[in-house]
Motif scaffolding. Structure first.
Motif, mmCIF file in Angstrom:
data_model
loop_
_atom_site.group_PDB
_atom_site.id
_atom_site.type_symbol
_atom_site.label_atom_id
_atom_site.label_comp_id
_atom_site.label_asym_id
_atom_site.label_seq_id
_atom_site.Cartn_x
_atom_site.Cartn_y
_atom_site.Cartn_z
ATOM 1 N N SER A 26 47.231 24.696 42.113
ATOM 2 C CA SER A 26 47.198 23.619 41.128
ATOM 3 C C SER A 26 48.484 23.643 40.310
ATOM 4 N N SER A 27 48.764 22.532 39.672
ATOM 5 C CA SER A 27 49.953 22.484 38.820
ATOM 6 C C SER A 27 49.816 23.409 37.616
ATOM 7 N N ASP A 28 48.570 23.699 37.218
ATOM 8 C CA ASP A 28 48.302 24.591 36.099
ATOM 9 C C ASP A 28 47.640 25.863 36.630
ATOM 10 N N PRO A 29 48.300 27.004 36.585
ATOM 11 C CA PRO A 29 47.701 28.248 37.091
ATOM 12 C C PRO A 29 46.384 28.604 36.421
ATOM 13 N N ALA A 30 46.193 28.182 35.176
ATOM 14 C CA ALA A 30 44.948 28.492 34.471
ATOM 15 C C ALA A 30 43.752 27.826 35.141
ATOM 16 N N VAL A 31 43.986 26.666 35.745
ATOM 17 C CA VAL A 31 42.902 25.966 36.438
ATOM 18 C C VAL A 31 42.453 26.762 37.657
ATOM 19 N N ASP A 32 43.413 27.264 38.427
ATOM 20 C CA ASP A 32 43.064 28.075 39.586
ATOM 21 C C ASP A 32 42.403 29.378 39.162
ATOM 22 N N ALA A 33 42.829 29.925 38.045
ATOM 23 C CA ALA A 33 42.221 31.162 37.551
ATOM 24 C C ALA A 33 40.754 30.940 37.195
ATOM 25 N N GLU A 34 40.455 29.785 36.600
ATOM 26 C CA GLU A 34 39.061 29.486 36.255
ATOM 27 C C GLU A 34 38.224 29.279 37.508
ATOM 28 N N PHE A 35 38.784 28.576 38.488
ATOM 29 C CA PHE A 35 38.067 28.364 39.741
ATOM 30 C C PHE A 35 37.831 29.699 40.448
ATOM 31 N N PRO A 69 44.119 15.364 44.822
ATOM 32 C CA PRO A 69 43.071 16.371 44.648
ATOM 33 C C PRO A 69 42.390 16.274 43.284
ATOM 34 N N TRP A 70 41.128 16.618 43.268
ATOM 35 C CA TRP A 70 40.365 16.614 42.023
ATOM 36 C C TRP A 70 40.730 17.835 41.176
ATOM 37 N N ASP A 71 40.394 17.746 39.907
ATOM 38 C CA ASP A 71 40.546 18.860 38.981
ATOM 39 C C ASP A 71 39.622 19.998 39.446
#
Length: 213
Positions: free
Chosen positions: A107-116, A76-78
């Motif tokens: 995502s492996s980083d919850p912050a990434v999902d939070a931004e999305f 999966p992409w970032d």
């Protein structure tokens, strides 16, 4: 003034009616009926000119894009890139955005999902998709719906199934799949949001509708 008809045109018309009725009966009862129906569906597209779809923009995630954006080809992409895309499409005036991607795992980083998720909520018109996984059993076919993760699902304008059920032996997609009785298709969700004259959920049994590509 009197109109006179000879017996020959009348006989030809009657013969033609009988022939049409016979062909219709054969199409309903004979093995070649399905093939003939598919042929009658596809022939008009072969002679019709392309129809412009200026109101629709497709953003593809292909190999060239992956290399340019330094994204993996087999993973999966970032999702920060998806967030950036959503914001750019919203700024460009997109009435609705539909991701043909199933975000069913975090995502492996919850912050990434939070931004999305923040980008989805800011936009207010982004729709996500879910998968429909079928597993044939001994007597019935079991189906499992893979929905977007709760974080993304709550932030999106809605979500629906990114699936179809091919009914033809060549697996061609010719008929509309409206989704299941529990979850409509993603396309149905978006069409309803954009003002199409359809209910919020399709009614079952759903009448057969062929696609106009």
């Amino acid at each position: 003034m009197k109109l006179a008809f000879s017996g020959k045109p009348l006989a030809v018309a009657l013969a033609g009616s009988v022939l049409v009725a016979a062909l219709a009966w054969a199409c309903l009862t004979k093995p070649f009926a399905g093939a003939l129906a598919r042929l009658s569906y596809e022939l008009p597209f072969a002679v019709r000119a392309d129809i412009a779809t200026s109101e629709v923009c497709l953003v593809t995630l292909d190999e060239k894009s992956a290399l340019a954006l330094q994204q993996p080809l087999d993973a999966p992409w970032d999702r920060r890139l998806h967030a950036e895309l959503v914001r750019k499409l919203s700024a460009a005036g997109a009435r609705a955005v539909l991701f043909d991607i199933v975000f069913d795992a975090p995502s492996s980083d919850p912050a990434v999902d939070a931004e999305f998720a923040a980008a989805l909520k800011e936009s207010g018109n982004v729709f996500l998709g879910g998968a429909l996984r079928s597993a044939p059993g001994r007597e019935v076919v079991e189906e499992q719906i893979l929905a977007p993760t709760p974080v993304l699902r709550r932030a999106a304008a809605g979500w629906g199934l990114l699936a179809f059920r091919p009914v033809d032996p060549d697996f061609g997609v010719r008929r509309i799949f409206p989704g299941t009785e529990e979850v409509p298709s993603a396309a149905w969700r978006v069409a309803h949001k954009l003002g199409a004259a359809i209910p919020a959920k399709p009614e079952f049994p759903f009448p057969e509708r062929w696609l106009n590509f």
